[in-house]
Design a protein around this motif. Structure first.
Motif, PDB file in Angstrom:
ATOM      1  N   LEU A 167       7.166  -7.081  -2.669  1.00 36.74           N
ATOM      2  CA  LEU A 167       7.586  -7.637  -3.956  1.00 36.74           C
ATOM      3  C   LEU A 167       9.079  -7.430  -4.175  1.00 36.74           C
ATOM      4  O   LEU A 167       9.510  -6.907  -5.198  1.00 36.74           O
ATOM      5  N   ASN A 168       9.861  -7.833  -3.168  1.00 38.50           N
ATOM      6  CA  ASN A 168      11.321  -7.693  -3.220  1.00 38.50           C
ATOM      7  C   ASN A 168      11.734  -6.245  -3.479  1.00 38.50           C
ATOM      8  O   ASN A 168      12.635  -5.962  -4.277  1.00 38.50           O
ATOM      9  N   SER A 169      11.064  -5.330  -2.791  1.00 36.54           N
ATOM     10  CA  SER A 169      11.364  -3.904  -2.950  1.00 36.54           C
ATOM     11  C   SER A 169      12.749  -3.576  -2.400  1.00 36.54           C
ATOM     12  O   SER A 169      13.275  -4.292  -1.541  1.00 36.54           O
ATOM     13  N   GLY A 221       9.418   0.353  -8.349  1.00 37.62           N
ATOM     14  CA  GLY A 221       8.438   0.409  -9.425  1.00 37.62           C
ATOM     15  C   GLY A 221       7.225  -0.444  -9.128  1.00 37.62           C
ATOM     16  O   GLY A 221       6.083  -0.025  -9.327  1.00 37.62           O
ATOM     17  N   GLU A 222       7.467  -1.664  -8.675  1.00 34.30           N
ATOM     18  CA  GLU A 222       6.412  -2.549  -8.186  1.00 34.30           C
ATOM     19  C   GLU A 222       6.830  -2.944  -6.782  1.00 34.30           C
ATOM     20  O   GLU A 222       7.628  -3.851  -6.587  1.00 34.30           O
ATOM     21  N   HIS A 223       6.306  -2.257  -5.804  1.00 31.93           N
ATOM     22  CA  HIS A 223       6.816  -2.327  -4.434  1.00 31.93           C
ATOM     23  C   HIS A 223       6.152  -3.423  -3.598  1.00 31.93           C
ATOM     24  O   HIS A 223       6.827  -4.206  -2.930  1.00 31.93           O
ATOM     25  N   LYS A 238       5.553 -10.802   4.359  1.00 31.82           N
ATOM     26  CA  LYS A 238       4.140 -11.092   4.161  1.00 31.82           C
ATOM     27  C   LYS A 238       3.418 -10.831   5.471  1.00 31.82           C
ATOM     28  O   LYS A 238       3.963 -11.047   6.548  1.00 31.82           O
ATOM     29  N   HIS A 239       2.182 -10.352   5.368  1.00 30.62           N
ATOM     30  CA  HIS A 239       1.464  -9.971   6.584  1.00 30.62           C
ATOM     31  C   HIS A 239      -0.041 -10.038   6.338  1.00 30.62           C
ATOM     32  O   HIS A 239      -0.535  -9.543   5.319  1.00 30.62           O
ATOM     33  N   ALA A 240      -0.766 -10.678   7.267  1.00 38.81           N
ATOM     34  CA  ALA A 240      -2.223 -10.682   7.218  1.00 38.81           C
ATOM     35  C   ALA A 240      -2.714  -9.370   7.822  1.00 38.81           C
ATOM     36  O   ALA A 240      -2.502  -9.104   9.009  1.00 38.81           O
ATOM     37  N   LEU A 241      -3.341  -8.532   7.017  1.00 39.51           N
ATOM     38  CA  LEU A 241      -3.719  -7.191   7.459  1.00 39.51           C
ATOM     39  C   LEU A 241      -4.902  -7.207   8.413  1.00 39.51           C
ATOM     40  O   LEU A 241      -5.841  -7.986   8.252  1.00 39.51           O
ATOM     41  N   LYS A 242      -4.844  -6.331   9.395  1.00 37.58           N
ATOM     42  CA  LYS A 242      -5.926  -6.121  10.349  1.00 37.58           C
ATOM     43  C   LYS A 242      -6.390  -4.669  10.253  1.00 37.58           C
ATOM     44  O   LYS A 242      -5.617  -3.780   9.878  1.00 37.58           O
ATOM     45  N   ASN A 243      -7.648  -4.444  10.591  1.00 38.22           N
ATOM     46  CA  ASN A 243      -8.206  -3.095  10.559  1.00 38.22           C
ATOM     47  C   ASN A 243      -7.330  -2.126  11.348  1.00 38.22           C
ATOM     48  O   ASN A 243      -6.988  -2.386  12.505  1.00 38.22           O
TER      49      ASN A 243
END
Length: 225
Positions: free
Chosen positions: A60-62, A43-45, A75-80
């Motif tokens: 979110l603890n999916s 529901g909140e993924h 957790k992840h720092a997104l890159k292009n």
């Protein structure tokens, strides 16, 4: 160019979503910014926190997990170009703007400043480091002072738009300067970031004069100058 997210299923584009807010949620519920109508999606993924030009993904603890380029992440720092996987859907992260994170990612582990434009509070035994990111400087108005440990008394003026506290891979928080104040956000680590002894969680916390931040066992006072 505004950063955006492209939702696809089996290669077919289902929607494009500009990242124009600080927190973008992904999930099966219609209340999410990006709704993914699939039973494999919680529901909140997941959520994406965006600060300046940088975006950070958090699961979110999916039930079935969140993936980036095929690898499960918390957790992840997104890159292009990163492809986020939720259920059977893919979400491509597109951001051609220069990242503040690129300027200091390799200098998060303690070391002295290597260029005049970098301002660093060296870490103590608990692994604290504070560094202003690259980009245009802004007018001063606040500072940090370490209150305990071997570096007690060390100060740093907050003259950058974005300042990271902590140690990459352990515990990281970020202070952003905006026209109307300074704001602290927890980015990484299972241990919570504390302000005046209370955990700030995942919310953006506005700092007040003489607030005491605690991260990686180190106490830092924020104060206006």
């Amino acid at each position: 160019m505004t950063a955006k997210l492209i939702l696809t299923f089996n290669g077919k584009v289902l929607g494009e979503y500009p990242i124009n807010q600080e927190r973008t949620t992904i999930g099966r519920k219609p209340t999410n910014a990006i709704q993914v109508d699939n039973l494999a999606v919680s529901g909140e993924h997941a959520a994406i926190l965006t600060i300046l030009n940088d975006s950070f993904l958090e699961d979110l603890n999916s039930t079935n997990g969140t993936y980036v380029n095929g690898k499960r992440v918390k957790k992840h720092a997104l890159k292009n170009g990163d492809v986020i996987g939720v259920g059977k859907h893919d979400i491509k992260y597109v951001n051609d703007m220069p990242s503040h994170d690129d300027a200091y990612e390799k200098t998060m582990i303690m070391r002295p400043p290597v260029a005049p434009k970098e301002e660093t509070v060296e870490s103590d035994d608990a692994g604290l480091a504070a560094q202003g990111a690259g980009g245009s400087k802004v007018v001063g108005g606040a500072s940090l002072q370490i209150l305990n440990g071997p570096r007690a008394g060390k100060t740093m003026e907050l003259v950058q738009e974005l300042t990271k506290l902590g140690k990459a891979g352990t515990q990281v928080a970020v202070i952003t300067r905006r026209p109307h104040g300074y704001f602290l956000t927890h980015l990484e680590g299972d241990r919570p970031t504390l302000v005046n002894g209370e955990a700030i969680g995942t919310r953006v916390h506005e700092l007040s004069d003489h607030d005491v931040i605690q991260i990686a066992g180190v106490k830092i006072e924020f104060y206006f100058t």
